[in-house]
Design an enzyme around this catalytic site. Structure first.
Site, PDB file in Angstrom:
ATOM      1  N   ASP A 224       9.154   8.531 -27.525  1.00  0.00           N
ATOM      2  CA  ASP A 224       8.293   9.273 -26.601  1.00  0.00           C
ATOM      3  C   ASP A 224       8.171   8.572 -25.249  1.00  0.00           C
ATOM      4  O   ASP A 224       7.698   9.171 -24.286  1.00  0.00           O
ATOM      5  CB  ASP A 224       6.881   9.430 -27.185  1.00  0.00           C
ATOM      6  CG  ASP A 224       6.883  10.201 -28.495  1.00  0.00           C
ATOM      7  OD1 ASP A 224       7.684  11.142 -28.608  1.00  0.00           O
ATOM      8  OD2 ASP A 224       6.100   9.854 -29.397  1.00  0.00           O
TER       9      ASP A 224
ATOM     10  N   CYS B 276       0.845  -1.196   0.000  1.00  0.00           N
ATOM     11  CA  CYS B 276       0.000   0.000   0.000  1.00  0.00           C
ATOM     12  C   CYS B 276       0.876   1.240   0.000  1.00  0.00           C
ATOM     13  O   CYS B 276       2.091   1.159   0.192  1.00  0.00           O
ATOM     14  CB  CYS B 276      -0.934   0.017   1.204  1.00  0.00           C
ATOM     15  SG  CYS B 276      -0.044   0.168   2.765  1.00  0.00           S
TER      16      CYS B 276
ATOM     17  N   ASP C 144       3.485  15.596 -28.880  1.00  0.00           N
ATOM     18  CA  ASP C 144       4.505  15.288 -29.874  1.00  0.00           C
ATOM     19  C   ASP C 144       3.847  15.540 -31.236  1.00  0.00           C
ATOM     20  O   ASP C 144       2.675  15.206 -31.436  1.00  0.00           O
ATOM     21  CB  ASP C 144       4.919  13.820 -29.733  1.00  0.00           C
ATOM     22  CG  ASP C 144       5.954  13.427 -30.762  1.00  0.00           C
ATOM     23  OD1 ASP C 144       7.011  14.057 -30.776  1.00  0.00           O
ATOM     24  OD2 ASP C 144       5.692  12.496 -31.546  1.00  0.00           O
TER      25      ASP C 144
ATOM     26  N   ASP D 271       3.490   8.834 -29.521  1.00  0.00           N
ATOM     27  CA  ASP D 271       3.178   7.539 -30.133  1.00  0.00           C
ATOM     28  C   ASP D 271       4.399   6.685 -30.425  1.00  0.00           C
ATOM     29  O   ASP D 271       4.259   5.520 -30.788  1.00  0.00           O
ATOM     30  CB  ASP D 271       2.387   7.746 -31.439  1.00  0.00           C
ATOM     31  CG  ASP D 271       3.269   8.320 -32.549  1.00  0.00           C
ATOM     32  OD1 ASP D 271       4.215   9.069 -32.213  1.00  0.00           O
ATOM     33  OD2 ASP D 271       3.023   8.023 -33.720  1.00  0.00           O
TER      34      ASP D 271
ATOM     35  N   CYS E 163       3.056   1.698   2.929  1.00  0.00           N
ATOM     36  CA  CYS E 163       4.291   0.889   2.919  1.00  0.00           C
ATOM     37  C   CYS E 163       5.416   1.627   2.217  1.00  0.00           C
ATOM     38  O   CYS E 163       6.523   1.766   2.754  1.00  0.00           O
ATOM     39  CB  CYS E 163       4.073  -0.441   2.184  1.00  0.00           C
ATOM     40  SG  CYS E 163       2.930  -1.562   2.966  1.00  0.00           S
TER      41      CYS E 163
END
Length: 773
Positions: free
Chosen positions: A663, A33, A459, A659, A36
């Site tokens: 990137d 979690c 981009d 894409d 933690c």
């Protein structure tokens, strides 16, 4: 999985002088979690010699900057272990040439997820049986057939597996928390379900003890089983999202070539990539993947570097040019000398950038975790005070049963069943609705961050633009009609595999040009092609092709070419009979929906910034075309993540849309990454959100949907806590002195169920979401 929240052993130390620091990444085991990861981060930060520590819960990695003179890797590992967690040491790859992902770690994560899923399935399966059996008192005829003591023992037998198998981790975690004087949501689940179970066990085994004191020996096995099943549902959904975080790295690894055609002793031999060394001469044929990084020795070709650069046009390569591993050779054959292998290659550097960007992102502290730090101890204290007060002030004959009933009622009504559902249910509906609109949202973290976005960084290639070359202009320069010239030129290009040739063919087909056949076709590498069509010898290619064949440029052709070049377009020159007859302008065109999508984002108060590897002239024209005021031009692949950091340094919450593989580091570095579905798998895996359609309108939808979903989650958390806030005092018996009314654990369980129904109903309202036009 157990939560360990022990107290850091090492006290805070004065910071050592900076300089000479080293950075190490450790794989942390046992974190389940946000509390933690927060705790491990604090434990490491307080260790002498550690300058800075960042722990990422999603990737289960700790990135630590330390002073090697004061502490070493073993010391850091000991600090993590002393805090109650483990460090997993990855196995080194068999060869330094091979990019190896930590398969052992992935396997352990997959096994843990399967185990969690089995625990959930057992809990649900048994809860579905326990619930109707617990309701038999609503059917008196059935109650007459099955004696209550027998029914209670059947329910006990069915609940034990849920408690001991499905819910075991909650009790282990609560015990560990108790040992280290900390509390988490697991503490409340364990105490609430444990108290309900123990009370039910007593009512089953010694019912006469309750009856002698005038109390009906009711059992709450359904409460125990249902709470555990619902909490595990949330854990399964969270674990499934986390298990996908390393997929970006694995996808990158998969791009590396497996073999290379190396020249050994004058012979071309295929060898595994592990055996390639710097200085080797490697042969690459058309359509093959470049094995590793190097310098071209002989031959020339067009190489598709889009997986590294994101730019759609192939790059012409000649002697002395650099070539990169994992890029795709399109047309010619060439030889290159290996300069880098394994961890030194461009692909490996991108892998490293993605890892660093993923590892450097601090985990968000979920609202539920923050509240639980105060809420859990307070609830347990109220329950204890309730027990003590009833035990002290109730009539002697009934004080113990009343104290027990009210103690259990407080814990049950406070048990965070609705809290466990608040986020997962809204996420399930929100992500499902997103998928209908082509927007795949990976997890709650992606939604939470998308809601806060102030700047969208786009981009250019493949995102704002189509990502493939298209013919934008066909300019006859000798008075010849287009409908006569276009079929002739298209006939030449139909024979070629070059992407620019494909663009010309697509354009000709769209214009309905007649399909003619070409003879004597010849591909002229790096220049273009020649062929004979209808008895005409045709040349089609770049300016170099005209110079080689001594074709003069007319004033009209020069003027037309200058105009196209000024618009940052690639120009193809067509010649017949020794003169230039036409020019073809080719460019990566803007998508139809880009302008509207960018305007929508700007109307929402979000700044849109463009980033491209193109020159400033091209960048300025595209930015003006789509209404973007700020842009970055001539950005190298390795610098994209740096541009994201620049914007973040200005205090912006950045969403990156891209894409290509190039990137991926920027998508991982951004506060939220959105990958275009038409792009590479790597970009999609590095992003928190994937747009299945190559359409920027998906960015608008993703941000809209995230805002609505997060609003719903916050409302759900309110519903989850309002029942507890109002119900706890009633369960404790606050109304008893005034009304003589007590809240039984069964009614408390009903109120708790009502909060869950409120949360589910509120989440389902998201199904009415409609995409912005």
């Amino acid at each position: 999985m157990p939560h360990h929240h022990p107290t850091p052993a090492a006290p805070a130390q004065p910071a050592a002088p900076a300089g000479g620091t080293e950075t190490v990444t450790l794989n942390i085991e046992g974190m389940t979690c946000a509390s933690c990861s927060n705790f491990v981060e604090k434990a490491l930060s307080r260790t002498p010699g550690v300058q800075r520590a960042t722990v990422n819960l999603a990737s289960e990695k700790a990135t630590i900057e330390y002073l090697p003179g004061q502490i070493d890797r073993a010391g850091l590992k000991a600090a993590v272990e002393q805090a109650g967690y483990g460090v997993h040491e990855p196995v080194a790859p068999a060869s330094p040439n091979v990019l190896a992902s930590d398969q052992e770690l992935d396997q352990r994560k997959a096994e843990a997820y399967q185990k969690l899923k089995r625990r959930f399935q057992v809990a649900v399966g048994l809860a579905v049986v326990i619930m109707p059996l617990s309701m038999l008192m609503l059917w008196p005829r059935m109650m007459n057939l099955i004696p209550t003591p027998v029914l209670n023992y059947v329910l006990l037998a069915l609940t034990l597996p849920v408690l001991l198998y499905s819910g075991r981790e909650f009790y282990v975690s609560a015990w560990n928390g108790f040992r280290h004087r900390t509390a988490s949501m697991d503490t409340l689940i364990a105490v609430g379900t444990g108290a309900a179970f123990l009370y039910s066990l007593a009512a089953t085994v010694i019912p006469h003890w309750f009856m002698q004191r005038g109390i009906m020996p009711e059992v709450y096995y359904d409460t125990t089983a249902t709470i555990i099943a619902l909490i595990l549902l949330g854990k399964v959904l969270e674990s499934r999202a986390k298990s996908k975080t390393s997929a970006a790295i694995k996808a990158l690894m998969g791009l590396q070539a497996k073999t290379a055609r190396v020249v050994r002793g004058g012979q071309e031999v295929d060898v595994p990539i592990e055996q390639v060394v710097p200085g080797d001469e490697v042969v690459v044929r058309p359509g093959e993947k470049v094995a590793t990084d190097g310098v071209l020795l002989s031959g020339h070709s067009a190489v598709d570097e889009s997986m590294l650069t994101g730019e759609s046009l192939p790059v012409e390569k000649k002697q002395g040019d650099n070539v990169f591993g994992a890029t795709l050779n399109k047309t010619g054959s060439f030889r290159f000398r290996v300069s880098k292998v394994g961890a030194e290659t461009m692909l490996a550097q991108i892998v490293k950038l993605v890892e660093q960007a993923q590892g450097s992102r601090a985990p968000i502290q979920q609202l539920a975790d923050k509240v639980s730090a105060v809420f859990v101890p307070v609830v347990v204290m109220i329950a204890i005070v309730t027990f003590v007060l009833w035990f002290d002030f109730a009539p002697e004959a009934t004080r113990l049963p009343l104290a027990l009933v009210n103690f259990v009622a407080v814990l049950i009504i406070a048990c965070p069943c609705a809290l466990g559902l608040a986020t997962p249910t809204a996420i399930m509906v929100g992500t499902g609705k997103g998928a209908e609109h082509g927007v795949l949202i990976r997890n709650a973290e992606a939604l939470e961050k998308a809601e806060k976005v102030t700047t969208v960084l786009l981009d250019k290639t493949g995102t704002i633009t189509r990502g493939e070359p298209s013919v934008t202009d066909f300019v006859p320069v000798t008075g010849e009609a287009t409908d006569r010239l276009l079929p002739l030129l298209a006939a030449v290009e139909r024979q070629s595999e070059h992407p620019l040739a494909e663009a010309v063919v697509r354009y000709a087909d769209a214009q309905g040009a007649a399909a003619l056949s070409a003879t004597a076709f010849q591909a002229l590498e790096g220049r273009g092609a020649s062929a004979t069509v209808d008895g005409q010898a045709i040349l089609l290619g770049n300016r170099r092709l005209l110079v080689e064949h001594q074709v003069p440029m007319t004033a009209a052709a020069e003027q037309a070419a200058a105009q196209l070049l000024d618009q940052a377009k690639t120009v193809l020159y067509a010649a017949m009979g020794g003169q230039v007859v036409a020019l073809i302008g080719v460019a990566d065109t803007v998508r139809d929906t880009s302008v509207a999508a960018i305007r929508h984002l700007q109307q929402k108060g979000i700044e849109v910034v463009m980033m491209t590897g193109d020159n400033p002239q091209t960048a300025a024209k595209v930015a003006e075309q789509v209404g973007i005021k700020r842009y970055f031009a001539e950005v190298l692949p390795a610098d994209k993540a740096g541009k994201v950091k620049e914007l973040q340094a200005e205090g912006r919450v950045v969403a990156m849309v891209g894409d290509g593989i190039n990137d991926a580091p920027a998508l991982a570095q951004a506060d939220i990454g959105l990958a275009m579905g038409g792009g590479t798998d790597v970009a999609m895996e590095a992003a928190g959100i994937t747009l299945m359609r190559s359409d920027l309108q998906g960015v608008v939808t993703a941000i809209d949907l995230s805002r609505q979903t997060m609003r719903t989650i916050k409302q759900n958390l309110f519903f989850a806590f309002i029942y507890n806030t109002l119900g706890i005092p009633i369960a404790a018996g606050l109304l008893f002195p005034l009304t003589g009314w007590l809240l039984s654990p069964m009614l408390a369980a009903g109120a708790m169920a009502l909060s869950s129904v409120s949360v589910l109903t509120n989440s389902l309202r998201l199904r009415a979401y409609k995409r912005t036009a």
